[in-house]
Design a protein around this motif. Structure first.
Motif, PDB file in Angstrom:
ATOM      1  N   GLU A 105      -6.605  10.653   1.060  1.00 36.43           N
ATOM      2  CA  GLU A 105      -5.855   9.488   0.601  1.00 36.43           C
ATOM      3  C   GLU A 105      -5.918   9.395  -0.917  1.00 36.43           C
ATOM      4  O   GLU A 105      -6.954   9.672  -1.529  1.00 36.43           O
ATOM      5  CB  GLU A 105      -6.432   8.196   1.192  1.00 36.43           C
TER       6      GLU A 105
ATOM      7  N   PHE B 244      -4.497   6.679  -4.075  1.00 36.41           N
ATOM      8  CA  PHE B 244      -3.838   5.408  -4.372  1.00 36.41           C
ATOM      9  C   PHE B 244      -3.761   5.190  -5.885  1.00 36.41           C
ATOM     10  O   PHE B 244      -4.585   5.702  -6.653  1.00 36.41           O
ATOM     11  CB  PHE B 244      -4.605   4.251  -3.739  1.00 36.41           C
TER      12      PHE B 244
ATOM     13  N   GLN C 267       0.850  -1.192   0.000  1.00 38.00           N
ATOM     14  CA  GLN C 267       0.000   0.000   0.000  1.00 38.00           C
ATOM     15  C   GLN C 267       0.883   1.239   0.000  1.00 38.00           C
ATOM     16  O   GLN C 267       1.930   1.272   0.655  1.00 38.00           O
ATOM     17  CB  GLN C 267      -0.898   0.011   1.237  1.00 38.00           C
TER      18      GLN C 267
ATOM     19  N   ASN D 163      -2.593  -0.065   7.627  1.00 36.96           N
ATOM     20  CA  ASN D 163      -3.116   1.081   8.367  1.00 36.96           C
ATOM     21  C   ASN D 163      -2.728   1.060   9.837  1.00 36.96           C
ATOM     22  O   ASN D 163      -3.031   1.995  10.580  1.00 36.96           O
ATOM     23  CB  ASN D 163      -4.644   1.131   8.225  1.00 36.96           C
TER      24      ASN D 163
ATOM     25  N   ASN E 249       3.719   6.886   5.206  1.00 35.57           N
ATOM     26  CA  ASN E 249       3.825   5.484   4.786  1.00 35.57           C
ATOM     27  C   ASN E 249       5.060   4.880   5.452  1.00 35.57           C
ATOM     28  O   ASN E 249       6.062   4.583   4.779  1.00 35.57           O
ATOM     29  CB  ASN E 249       3.926   5.397   3.259  1.00 35.57           C
TER      30      ASN E 249
ATOM     31  N   ASP F  98      -0.009   5.527   0.088  1.00 34.79           N
ATOM     32  CA  ASP F  98      -0.873   6.700  -0.010  1.00 34.79           C
ATOM     33  C   ASP F  98      -0.045   7.851  -0.571  1.00 34.79           C
ATOM     34  O   ASP F  98       0.874   8.353   0.084  1.00 34.79           O
ATOM     35  CB  ASP F  98      -1.421   7.042   1.376  1.00 34.79           C
TER      36      ASP F  98
ATOM     37  N   ASP G  98      -3.161  -1.800  -4.739  1.00 36.87           N
ATOM     38  CA  ASP G  98      -4.034  -0.915  -3.960  1.00 36.87           C
ATOM     39  C   ASP G  98      -5.438  -0.822  -4.541  1.00 36.87           C
ATOM     40  O   ASP G  98      -6.363  -0.387  -3.849  1.00 36.87           O
ATOM     41  CB  ASP G  98      -3.418   0.479  -3.858  1.00 36.87           C
TER      42      ASP G  98
END
Length: 524
Positions: free
Chosen positions: A382, A384, A372, A431, A466, A374, A390
């Motif tokens: 956010e 992606f 992932q 997350n 991140n 962002d 993602d």
């Protein structure tokens, strides 16, 4: 006609190691026509027929594939007569080809653009061999290749490089010039071997036609790329393991859904053309022979007890990119359970292989970034890349859950596509930075393809949000050299000073290691 029927037709009455006859990928009628056409043993060519060089790949403990294509006029359809041509080949223990251990004859057919794929068997494991082709009075360059170690053999070291994204127009192959000087066991190419676009006259060199659609178009484009001197040198020095991404067909295509404004029927034919040309120009086995718009490319290769490679195909079977594709916030479609990168059958195959693998390192070789990320540095927003994993969150969650629950040994993902260098810890829950790290991803930059300069600063700004991303660079092009031992994995990011200089030297931009039993990357 079923695949096994084709193989039986081709191989009945012959020793497979001695003779491999090319077959048409599209129709049984074309296959049958090969047997009614006379085979020419002493052909006459308008020019040297081995202009596209030689290559090898698919290393097994007892053999490999050796490849060439007869093309005296490579950028003009090949310049070959509509005849079957006899091609002699031999494999030796020495670079002077004096200790010949295997030899035979293959038939280069017009149905496969006079390409030759010889599956050599019966060799010793874990050693270098040399090979050469002859047709009429012409002889190819001598190539070097290597068998894999025997399955289960204790292996103390394995060294390979991985690369991707080699847009001909954007620069020169100085990265391959440097790769040819490395001491590698093999090369992994992760896609975008060619680009389908028409010429861009603002670039240092141009494509040889408008955007490619037909089989002839794709053949000529592959031939253009294969004329690259430094690319030919790396093919001739090491065996390759290849997979595709999108530009071998059409940018960001998904299954039978094109990026361009084409009907489904038109794109199916275009995909069939692209797949056939890809097979014709790569050192692949007969098991990858296309059947129209379908081609078996995902597969597993094993190197002793040290490494098992799971080579994925994340284009042919994937569902459409969610939310209209692009760089944007996720919509509900990106979280859908049915969304898939690999298709159900390939996913089951991957899980089964990972579960059974006895290897110290389990390598998933695939195309788009799995971690992932962002891209939006603002805390209340956010963004992606929905062409990457993602956009397929449930599929990634299934894979990560499987790896964690089945305790897969040392999973490492190697990735191309994004034209920049990244290193990620793969998290059970991206997350939650405190969640377990279940694997490591090394994302390699491109050979030549552009990473827009204006994107570097925003990505750099987003790194703080991140924390699983350990490294990023968007400025340099090159490849990644990986050295595996039972105790650790080391990745060296090898970059060239300029893609505008064919002779540009390479240096190591960064080096990271992964320790056995401790997923996640550390500075070397």
């Amino acid at each position: 006609m079923a695949r096994w029927d084709v193989e039986r037709l081709l191989l009945t009455g012959m020793q497979r190691r001695r003779l491999l006859i090319g077959v048409s990928a599209l129709t049984s009628l074309a296959i049958a026509s090969q047997f009614s056409r006379r085979v020419v043993a002493q052909p006459k060519f308008s020019d040297y027929p081995f202009k596209l060089g030689v290559a090898s790949g698919e290393p097994l403990p007892d053999g490999f594939v050796i490849w060439t294509r007869l093309a005296p006029q490579p950028l003009n359809g090949g310049g070959m007569p509509r005849q079957n041509i006899e091609v002699r080949w031999q494999v030796a223990r020495d670079p002077k080809m004096q200790q010949v251990v295997q030899k035979g004859t293959a038939i280069a057919t017009p149905e496969l653009a006079h390409s030759v794929h010889v599956e050599v068997q019966g060799l010793e494991p874990n050693r270098w061999y040399w090979y050469q082709f002859k047709v009429g009075n012409d002889t190819s360059r001598i190539g070097r290749t290597r068998t894999a170690p025997a399955r289960g053999d204790r292996l103390q070291q394995l060294t390979f490089a991985f690369a991707s994204c080699q847009d001909w127009q954007n620069g020169f192959y100085s990265a391959y010039r440097n790769m040819a000087r490395e001491e590698l066991d093999f090369v992994v190419h992760l896609g975008d071997y060619i680009y389908e676009y028409g010429p861009d006259f603002s670039k240092p060199r141009q494509h040889n036609s408008a955007e490619i659609i037909s089989l002839v178009d794709y053949r000529n484009r592959h031939a253009l790329y294969k004329t690259g001197f430094h690319l030919q040198a790396v093919h001739a020095k090491f065996p390759w393991i290849v997979t595709w991404d999108d530009h071998e067909v059409d940018n960001n295509y998904a299954n039978f859904i094109p990026e361009d404004d084409q009907t489904r029927e038109e794109f199916i034919q275009r995909r069939a053309n692209a797949y056939q040309a890809y097979y014709e120009h790569m050192p692949l086995r007969l098991s990858s022979l296309p059947k129209g718009p379908d081609m078996q490319l995902y597969r597993r290769l094993t190197f002793g007890d040290l490494a098992e490679f799971f080579v994925l195909d994340t284009r042919q079977y994937r569902s459409d990119q969610p939310c209209g594709d692009g760089l944007k916030p996720r919509c509900a479609e990106a979280l859908a359970e049915k969304a898939t990168m690999t298709g159900k059958e390939q996913e089951r195959w991957l899980f089964k292989g990972l579960e059974r693998s006895p290897a110290r390192w389990n390598v998933i070789a695939q195309q788009t970034m799995m971690a992932q990320f962002d891209f939006d540095a603002r805390s209340d927003s956010e963004t992606f890349n929905l062409d990457q994993w993602d956009g397929y969150v449930a599929a990634r969650d299934r894979l990560f859950h499987f790896i964690q629950q089945r305790k897969v040994a040392n999973p490492v993902v190697i990735t191309g596509d994004i034209h920049s260098s990244w290193i990620h810890d793969l998290k059970a829950d991206f997350n939650n930075p405190a969640s377990p790290t279940i694997g490591t991803e090394f994302v390699g930059t491109s050979i030549t393809s552009d990473f827009p300069t204006q994107f570097i600063a925003p990505v750099t700004a987003a790194l703080a949000d991140n924390p699983h991303t350990k490294f990023f660079d968007g400025a340099f092009r090159g490849y990644v050299r990986c050295q595996l031992t039972p105790k650790q994995w080391r990745s060296d990011y090898r970059v060239v000073s300029s893609i505008l200089d064919p002779q540009a030297p390479a240096s190591t931009l960064a080096s990271f290691i992964v320790e056995n039993g401790h997923p996640g990357a550390q500075n070397a």
